[in-house]
Scaffold this motif. Sequence first.
Motif, PDB file in Angstrom:
ATOM      1  N   LEU A  49     153.246 -40.275  28.220  1.00 31.65           N
ATOM      2  CA  LEU A  49     153.185 -39.627  26.914  1.00 31.65           C
ATOM      3  C   LEU A  49     151.741 -39.535  26.425  1.00 31.65           C
ATOM      4  O   LEU A  49     151.315 -38.498  25.904  1.00 31.65           O
ATOM      5  CB  LEU A  49     154.026 -40.407  25.903  1.00 31.65           C
ATOM      6  CG  LEU A  49     154.094 -39.817  24.488  1.00 31.65           C
ATOM      7  CD1 LEU A  49     154.680 -38.411  24.521  1.00 31.65           C
ATOM      8  CD2 LEU A  49     154.925 -40.714  23.573  1.00 31.65           C
ATOM      9  N   LYS A  50     150.978 -40.600  26.627  1.00 25.25           N
ATOM     10  CA  LYS A  50     149.567 -40.606  26.212  1.00 25.25           C
ATOM     11  C   LYS A  50     148.790 -39.540  26.981  1.00 25.25           C
ATOM     12  O   LYS A  50     147.980 -38.806  26.391  1.00 25.25           O
ATOM     13  CB  LYS A  50     148.951 -41.986  26.449  1.00 25.25           C
ATOM     14  CG  LYS A  50     147.496 -42.077  26.021  1.00 25.25           C
ATOM     15  CD  LYS A  50     146.967 -43.498  26.123  1.00 25.25           C
ATOM     16  CE  LYS A  50     145.530 -43.584  25.611  1.00 25.25           C
ATOM     17  NZ  LYS A  50     145.017 -44.957  25.592  1.00 25.25           N
ATOM     18  N   GLU A  51     149.042 -39.457  28.264  1.00 24.41           N
ATOM     19  CA  GLU A  51     148.352 -38.462  29.099  1.00 24.41           C
ATOM     20  C   GLU A  51     148.681 -37.049  28.641  1.00 24.41           C
ATOM     21  O   GLU A  51     147.790 -36.188  28.567  1.00 24.41           O
ATOM     22  CB  GLU A  51     148.767 -38.655  30.562  1.00 24.41           C
ATOM     23  CG  GLU A  51     148.047 -37.741  31.530  1.00 24.41           C
ATOM     24  CD  GLU A  51     148.479 -37.962  32.971  1.00 24.41           C
ATOM     25  OE1 GLU A  51     148.221 -37.074  33.800  1.00 24.41           O
ATOM     26  OE2 GLU A  51     149.075 -39.024  33.265  1.00 24.41           O
ATOM     27  N   VAL A  52     149.955 -36.807  28.335  1.00 22.97           N
ATOM     28  CA  VAL A  52     150.389 -35.470  27.902  1.00 22.97           C
ATOM     29  C   VAL A  52     149.745 -35.113  26.568  1.00 22.97           C
ATOM     30  O   VAL A  52     149.195 -34.013  26.400  1.00 22.97           O
ATOM     31  CB  VAL A  52     151.925 -35.409  27.785  1.00 22.97           C
ATOM     32  CG1 VAL A  52     152.360 -34.103  27.104  1.00 22.97           C
ATOM     33  CG2 VAL A  52     152.577 -35.520  29.154  1.00 22.97           C
ATOM     34  N   VAL A  53     149.800 -36.029  25.607  1.00 28.70           N
ATOM     35  CA  VAL A  53     149.257 -35.757  24.267  1.00 28.70           C
ATOM     36  C   VAL A  53     147.753 -35.540  24.318  1.00 28.70           C
ATOM     37  O   VAL A  53     147.228 -34.567  23.763  1.00 28.70           O
ATOM     38  CB  VAL A  53     149.600 -36.916  23.298  1.00 28.70           C
ATOM     39  CG1 VAL A  53     148.867 -36.724  21.963  1.00 28.70           C
ATOM     40  CG2 VAL A  53     151.103 -36.984  23.053  1.00 28.70           C
ATOM     41  N   SER A  60     145.117 -32.753  20.136  1.00 28.15           N
ATOM     42  CA  SER A  60     146.066 -33.819  20.449  1.00 28.15           C
ATOM     43  C   SER A  60     146.702 -34.412  19.186  1.00 28.15           C
ATOM     44  O   SER A  60     147.899 -34.734  19.179  1.00 28.15           O
ATOM     45  CB  SER A  60     145.381 -34.927  21.251  1.00 28.15           C
ATOM     46  OG  SER A  60     144.274 -35.467  20.550  1.00 28.15           O
ATOM     47  N   VAL A  61     145.911 -34.542  18.123  1.00 30.88           N
ATOM     48  CA  VAL A  61     146.453 -35.066  16.859  1.00 30.88           C
ATOM     49  C   VAL A  61     147.503 -34.113  16.300  1.00 30.88           C
ATOM     50  O   VAL A  61     148.570 -34.542  15.836  1.00 30.88           O
ATOM     51  CB  VAL A  61     145.319 -35.278  15.828  1.00 30.88           C
ATOM     52  CG1 VAL A  61     145.900 -35.626  14.457  1.00 30.88           C
ATOM     53  CG2 VAL A  61     144.382 -36.389  16.288  1.00 30.88           C
ATOM     54  N   VAL A  62     147.202 -32.821  16.347  1.00 29.68           N
ATOM     55  CA  VAL A  62     148.151 -31.813  15.853  1.00 29.68           C
ATOM     56  C   VAL A  62     149.447 -31.858  16.662  1.00 29.68           C
ATOM     57  O   VAL A  62     150.547 -31.781  16.101  1.00 29.68           O
ATOM     58  CB  VAL A  62     147.537 -30.396  15.920  1.00 29.68           C
ATOM     59  CG1 VAL A  62     148.564 -29.340  15.505  1.00 29.68           C
ATOM     60  CG2 VAL A  62     146.301 -30.318  15.039  1.00 29.68           C
ATOM     61  N   VAL A  63     149.321 -31.980  17.968  1.00 19.60           N
ATOM     62  CA  VAL A  63     150.492 -32.054  18.845  1.00 19.60           C
ATOM     63  C   VAL A  63     151.358 -33.261  18.496  1.00 19.60           C
ATOM     64  O   VAL A  63     152.583 -33.163  18.409  1.00 19.60           O
ATOM     65  CB  VAL A  63     150.064 -32.117  20.332  1.00 19.60           C
ATOM     66  CG1 VAL A  63     151.258 -32.464  21.226  1.00 19.60           C
ATOM     67  CG2 VAL A  63     149.441 -30.806  20.767  1.00 19.60           C
ATOM     68  N   PHE A  64     150.708 -34.404  18.257  1.00 20.58           N
ATOM     69  CA  PHE A  64     151.465 -35.612  17.925  1.00 20.58           C
ATOM     70  C   PHE A  64     152.145 -35.481  16.559  1.00 20.58           C
ATOM     71  O   PHE A  64     153.282 -35.928  16.380  1.00 20.58           O
ATOM     72  CB  PHE A  64     150.553 -36.834  17.939  1.00 20.58           C
ATOM     73  CG  PHE A  64     151.308 -38.128  17.945  1.00 20.58           C
ATOM     74  CD1 PHE A  64     151.863 -38.618  19.116  1.00 20.58           C
ATOM     75  CD2 PHE A  64     151.490 -38.845  16.770  1.00 20.58           C
ATOM     76  CE1 PHE A  64     152.584 -39.801  19.125  1.00 20.58           C
ATOM     77  CE2 PHE A  64     152.200 -40.030  16.765  1.00 20.58           C
ATOM     78  CZ  PHE A  64     152.754 -40.514  17.941  1.00 20.58           C
ATOM     79  N   ILE A  65     151.474 -34.857  15.606  1.00 22.28           N
ATOM     80  CA  ILE A  65     152.077 -34.628  14.289  1.00 22.28           C
ATOM     81  C   ILE A  65     153.309 -33.733  14.424  1.00 22.28           C
ATOM     82  O   ILE A  65     154.349 -33.984  13.802  1.00 22.28           O
ATOM     83  CB  ILE A  65     151.050 -33.994  13.323  1.00 22.28           C
ATOM     84  CG1 ILE A  65     150.008 -35.035  12.920  1.00 22.28           C
ATOM     85  CG2 ILE A  65     151.737 -33.435  12.078  1.00 22.28           C
ATOM     86  CD1 ILE A  65     148.871 -34.484  12.074  1.00 22.28           C
TER      87      ILE A  65
END
Length: 237
Positions: A49-53, A60-65
């Motif tokens: 998950l970390k690698e994907v984000v 990456s922050v936007v994707v996680f949000i």
Amino acid sequence: MSRIWNSIKKKLLKYKQYIIVIATLLTLTYIGYEYYFRYAYILKDPDILKEVVLSYGNFSVVVFIIMQIIQVVAFFIPGEFIQVAGGYIFGGFLGGIISLVGITLGSLMVYVISNNYGKPLVHKLMLKKEVKFFKKILEVGSKKIVIFMFFLIPGIPKDALTYVCGVSDISFRDFFIYSTIGRIPGIFISSYFGEKIFTRDYTSVITIGLIMSILFVFGIFKGNIIIKNMTRKKKMY
């Protein structure tokens, strides 16, 4: 041609609530299948998950949000792991902030959808028994305190409760303030837990894990009892 269009327009307006319900359910079903069942292996492995984000770089922050928003809207997707993953990926403090932003945006989105399209949507997404129970509890004493307690106590299905809040007479402002404040401790504890997993601080991981598990179990078995006692106290006065 204009008559046909006007006729279709009237029918669409007449049945707009049901159209919204069907569209929402289809969207949730797609999200649940595509991002939970199909890619469950990613959500269960923090390293993947970390690698994907982080592969999204500056976004990456936007994707996680967005992931947090999807999890809240599709409330049947477990959110605890994603909150822990926030700390694993971004660190305890930053991960907590990012999770809080995503969860808050998702909650406000759910509130607005539920508030505008009402009971048909909520009853389709949840059991009527649950809706009645939550609405009854929300009538206890100060709604601000009840909302805060609901979102503070671990083990209570907070994302599902958000839909119920939308069809209650709770104001948008009160829901935003007290649900957000109530969520803060749990979000940051989960994020801090994720950071300790990443740093391999196993003493802290075990300690926090035990505390979180005890509080979670307590919330499941005693959370509703606490609220019911609040109901009884109200009836006494």
